[in-house]
Design an enzyme around this catalytic site. Structure first.
Site, PDB file in Angstrom:
ATOM      1  N   ARG A  62      10.563  27.134   8.159  1.00 51.93           N
ATOM      2  CA  ARG A  62      10.043  28.643   7.932  1.00 51.93           C
ATOM      3  C   ARG A  62       8.652  28.968   8.308  1.00 51.93           C
ATOM      4  O   ARG A  62       8.447  30.179   8.279  1.00 51.93           O
ATOM      5  CB  ARG A  62      10.329  28.838   6.504  1.00 51.93           C
ATOM      6  CG  ARG A  62      11.827  28.981   5.915  1.00 51.93           C
ATOM      7  CD  ARG A  62      12.101  28.944   4.478  1.00 51.93           C
ATOM      8  NE  ARG A  62      11.685  27.503   3.853  1.00 51.93           N
ATOM      9  CZ  ARG A  62      11.940  27.470   2.653  1.00 51.93           C
ATOM     10  NH1 ARG A  62      12.070  28.505   1.720  1.00 51.93           N
ATOM     11  NH2 ARG A  62      11.551  26.080   2.114  1.00 51.93           N
ATOM     12  N   GLN A  63       7.819  28.127   8.576  1.00 50.83           N
ATOM     13  CA  GLN A  63       6.683  28.291   8.985  1.00 50.83           C
ATOM     14  C   GLN A  63       6.684  28.285  10.663  1.00 50.83           C
ATOM     15  O   GLN A  63       6.493  27.285  11.213  1.00 50.83           O
ATOM     16  CB  GLN A  63       5.613  27.528   8.680  1.00 50.83           C
ATOM     17  CG  GLN A  63       4.042  27.690   9.167  1.00 50.83           C
ATOM     18  CD  GLN A  63       3.169  28.417   8.305  1.00 50.83           C
ATOM     19  OE1 GLN A  63       3.491  29.006   7.279  1.00 50.83           O
ATOM     20  NE2 GLN A  63       2.371  29.077   9.013  1.00 50.83           N
ATOM     21  N   LYS A  92      14.525  42.790   0.532  1.00 50.24           N
ATOM     22  CA  LYS A  92      13.594  42.290  -0.339  1.00 50.24           C
ATOM     23  C   LYS A  92      12.202  42.094   0.193  1.00 50.24           C
ATOM     24  O   LYS A  92      11.979  42.394   1.291  1.00 50.24           O
ATOM     25  CB  LYS A  92      14.034  40.741   0.005  1.00 50.24           C
ATOM     26  CG  LYS A  92      13.303  39.285  -0.313  1.00 50.24           C
ATOM     27  CD  LYS A  92      13.652  38.151  -0.387  1.00 50.24           C
ATOM     28  CE  LYS A  92      13.420  37.311   0.797  1.00 50.24           C
ATOM     29  NZ  LYS A  92      13.897  35.975   0.952  1.00 50.24           N
ATOM     30  N   ASP A 111       0.838  -1.122   0.170  1.00 51.27           N
ATOM     31  CA  ASP A 111       0.070  -0.111   0.072  1.00 51.27           C
ATOM     32  C   ASP A 111       0.772   1.163  -0.061  1.00 51.27           C
ATOM     33  O   ASP A 111       0.304   2.107   0.053  1.00 51.27           O
ATOM     34  CB  ASP A 111      -0.967  -0.066   1.244  1.00 51.27           C
ATOM     35  CG  ASP A 111      -0.070  -0.198   2.522  1.00 51.27           C
ATOM     36  OD1 ASP A 111       1.044  -0.051   2.365  1.00 51.27           O
ATOM     37  OD2 ASP A 111      -0.817  -0.122   3.661  1.00 51.27           O
ATOM     38  N   GLY A 112       2.150   1.138  -0.141  1.00 50.38           N
ATOM     39  CA  GLY A 112       3.104   2.431  -0.136  1.00 50.38           C
ATOM     40  C   GLY A 112       3.865   2.714   1.087  1.00 50.38           C
ATOM     41  O   GLY A 112       4.488   3.468   1.102  1.00 50.38           O
ATOM     42  N   GLU A 113       3.175   2.012   2.278  1.00 48.26           N
ATOM     43  CA  GLU A 113       3.851   2.604   3.491  1.00 48.26           C
ATOM     44  C   GLU A 113       5.250   2.065   3.390  1.00 48.26           C
ATOM     45  O   GLU A 113       5.692   0.929   2.811  1.00 48.26           O
ATOM     46  CB  GLU A 113       2.929   1.983   4.764  1.00 48.26           C
ATOM     47  CG  GLU A 113       1.621   2.326   4.914  1.00 48.26           C
ATOM     48  CD  GLU A 113       1.157   1.849   6.141  1.00 48.26           C
ATOM     49  OE1 GLU A 113       1.288   0.859   6.730  1.00 48.26           O
ATOM     50  OE2 GLU A 113      -0.228   2.412   6.458  1.00 48.26           O
ATOM     51  N   ASP A 152      23.083  32.930   1.481  1.00 53.38           N
ATOM     52  CA  ASP A 152      21.714  32.902   2.494  1.00 53.38           C
ATOM     53  C   ASP A 152      21.695  31.343   2.972  1.00 53.38           C
ATOM     54  O   ASP A 152      22.494  30.532   2.636  1.00 53.38           O
ATOM     55  CB  ASP A 152      20.740  32.755   1.159  1.00 53.38           C
ATOM     56  CG  ASP A 152      19.231  33.358   1.826  1.00 53.38           C
ATOM     57  OD1 ASP A 152      19.114  33.533   3.029  1.00 53.38           O
ATOM     58  OD2 ASP A 152      18.449  33.577   0.961  1.00 53.38           O
ATOM     59  N   HIS A 175      16.352  28.021  10.411  1.00 52.78           N
ATOM     60  CA  HIS A 175      15.807  29.382   9.816  1.00 52.78           C
ATOM     61  C   HIS A 175      15.854  30.427  10.723  1.00 52.78           C
ATOM     62  O   HIS A 175      16.289  31.502  10.685  1.00 52.78           O
ATOM     63  CB  HIS A 175      14.542  28.986   9.137  1.00 52.78           C
ATOM     64  CG  HIS A 175      14.366  30.496   8.397  1.00 52.78           C
ATOM     65  ND1 HIS A 175      15.089  30.997   7.186  1.00 52.78           N
ATOM     66  CD2 HIS A 175      13.188  31.122   8.365  1.00 52.78           C
ATOM     67  CE1 HIS A 175      14.371  31.979   6.883  1.00 52.78           C
ATOM     68  NE2 HIS A 175      13.243  32.240   7.485  1.00 52.78           N
TER      69      HIS A 175
HETATM   70  C1  R5P Z   1      13.961  33.382   3.644  1.00 56.83           C
HETATM   71  O1  R5P Z   1      14.011  34.104   4.419  1.00 56.83           O
HETATM   72  C2  R5P Z   1      15.133  32.390   3.538  1.00 56.83           C
HETATM   73  O2  R5P Z   1      16.363  33.035   4.156  1.00 56.83           O
HETATM   74  C3  R5P Z   1      15.639  32.321   2.046  1.00 56.83           C
HETATM   75  O3  R5P Z   1      15.789  33.596   1.540  1.00 56.83           O
HETATM   76  C4  R5P Z   1      14.531  31.952   1.190  1.00 56.83           C
HETATM   77  O4  R5P Z   1      13.989  30.701   1.761  1.00 56.83           O
HETATM   78  C5  R5P Z   1      14.908  31.345  -0.273  1.00 56.83           C
HETATM   79  O5  R5P Z   1      13.576  31.308  -0.890  1.00 56.83           O
HETATM   80  P1  R5P Z   1      13.703  31.266  -2.502  1.00 56.83           P
HETATM   81  O6  R5P Z   1      15.021  30.370  -3.029  1.00 56.83           O
HETATM   82  O7  R5P Z   1      12.559  30.306  -2.803  1.00 56.83           O
HETATM   83  O8  R5P Z   1      13.653  32.712  -3.062  1.00 56.83           O
END
Ligand code: R5P
Length: 281
Positions: free
Chosen positions: A86-87, A181, A34-36, A207, A119
Site C-alpha cells: 500500500r506504500q 471514502k 539472539d533471536g535470529e 475489498d 493493492h
Molecule cells: C485501501 O485502499 C484498501 O483497499 C482497503 O480499503 C484498506 O486497506 C482497508 O483498511 P482498513 O481496514 O484499515 O480500513
C-alpha cells in the site's frame, strides 16, 4: 517439483500442493539465542515453488532465508499476500516506496513471482523478474453465492475497489455500486451516504484488504443507519489488525470472510486453485 512454505502459509501451501499433485518440502525453523531465525529444508527437487505471505518483519526474513535455502533448485515464488504494497509511492518527501523495496529484495534468487490481488498492479513492475497476480474476484463471487442472499448489492467502499466489485458482481449477475471514502488517519475514515439513495436490501461490502476494519465498519454503520436489511463483508486479504474483528461485528456486519492468503479464523475460501492454475496454466 516440490512446494516449500513459510510457517504462516502452511495450510495454503498444502492446498496448492494438493492441486498440483506435488510434494511438500519439509522445513524446520528455530531461533538462535539472539533471536535470529534459523531455517533448514529437507531434500528439494529441480523446481521449488516457495510460498510465503509478507505478514511481519519475521515473515519477510523467513521468506528470504527459505528462498536462499532453495538456491540449488529453480525457485518460483508465490507471495499470497504482498505486505507493504500500500506504500506504493512517496506520499511525503523522504518516504520509501516500500512496495519497491520489498519487490527488489524478493526478486533475488527467484525465476518468477506470483501474487494475489496486489493493492495496485503497478507494484508488479518493481520486481526484476516476471511478476503476475491472480484475481480472486470470481472466488469471492462464488462464496457470496453460497450465502443464500436474495439480490444482494455488491458495494466497493471506495472508487479504487470498483474493478474488484464489478468483477465480483458479474459472477452472480448482481447489482453493484461504490461509496466515497475519505481517510482521516490510519484507522479512521469517513464514508459518505450512497449517492443513489438508501439501500434496503442485503449489501455485501467487498475489498482487497481488511486491516483495522475502520473502512468497512464505517460503511456498514452508514448502510444500516439508512435501512439496509443486512450487511456482510468479504475481502481477499484478512489482516484483521488489533480489534478489527470486534469493531466489524459491533458495526453490525453479519458475515465476515476472507481467503486463506492470510490464514485465520475468517478464512472461508481458498486461493489455492487459482494459484495452481496460474503457475501451470
Ligand atoms: C485501501 O485502499 C484498501 O483497499 C482497503 O480499503 C484498506 O486497506 C482497508 O483498511 P482498513 O481496514 O484499515 O480500513
Amino acid at each position: 517439483m516440490k512446494i516449500a512454505c513459510t510457517g504462516r502459509s502452511r495450510a495454503l501451501g498444502a492446498r496448492i500442493a494438493e492441486h498440483l499433485g506435488a510434494g511438500l518440502v519439509e522445513t524446520r525453523t528455530s531461533r538462535f539465542p539472539d533471536g535470529e531465525i534459523y531455517l533448514q529444508t529437507g531434500p528439494l527437487d529441480e523446481t521449488t515453488i516457495v510460498v510465503g505471505s509478507l505478514l511481519s518483519s519475521d515473515s519477510l526474513v523467513e521468506l528470504l532465508l527459505l528462498i536462499d535455502a532453495c538456491h540449488r533448485s529453480e525457485v518460483r515464488l508465490v507471495i499470497p499476500y504482498l505486505g507493504y504494497a500500500r506504500q506504493d509511492r512517496e506520499f511525503k518527501p523522504g518516504e520509501p516506496v516500500s512496495a519497491r523495496a520489498m519487490a527488489r529484495a524478493l526478486s533475488r534468487g527467484v525465476s518468477r513471482v506470483l501474487t494475489v490481488n496486489v493493492h495496485k498492479e503497478s507494484v508488479l513492475s518493481h520486481f526484476s523478474v516476471p511478476a503476475a497476480q491472480v484475481n480472486l474476484a470470481p472466488e469471492v463471487g462464488e462464496y457470496i453465492g453460497t450465502l443464500g442472499l436474495s439480490d444482494p448489492l455488491i458495494l466497493a467502499p471506495d472508487e479504487g475497489a470498483v474493478p474488484f466489485a464489478t468483477a465480483v458482481a458479474s459472477r452472480g449477475g448482481w447489482e453493484w455500486d461504490h461509496l466515497e471514502k475519505t481517510r482521516i488517519s490510519g484507522d479512521e475514515v469517513r464514508i459518505e451516504p450512497r449517492k443513489a439513495g438508501p439501500w434496503t436490501g442485503e449489501a455485501v461490502l467487498v475489498d482487497d484488504i481488511i486491516s483495522t476494519g475502520g473502512t468497512l465498519a464505517a460503511a456498514a454503520r452508514m448502510l444500516l443507519a439508512q435501512g439496509a436489511k443486512g450487511v456482510h463483508a468479504v475481502c481477499v486479504h484478512g489482516l484483521f489488525a488489533g480489534k478489527a474483528l470486534s469493531l466489524l461485528r459491533s458495526a453490525g456486519i453479519r458475515e465476515i470472510a476472507a481467503s486463506d492468503t492470510i490464514e485465520g479464523s475468517e478464512s472461508r475460501y481458498s486461493a489455492a486453485g487459482p494459484i495452481a492454475k496460474a503457475l501451470f496454466p
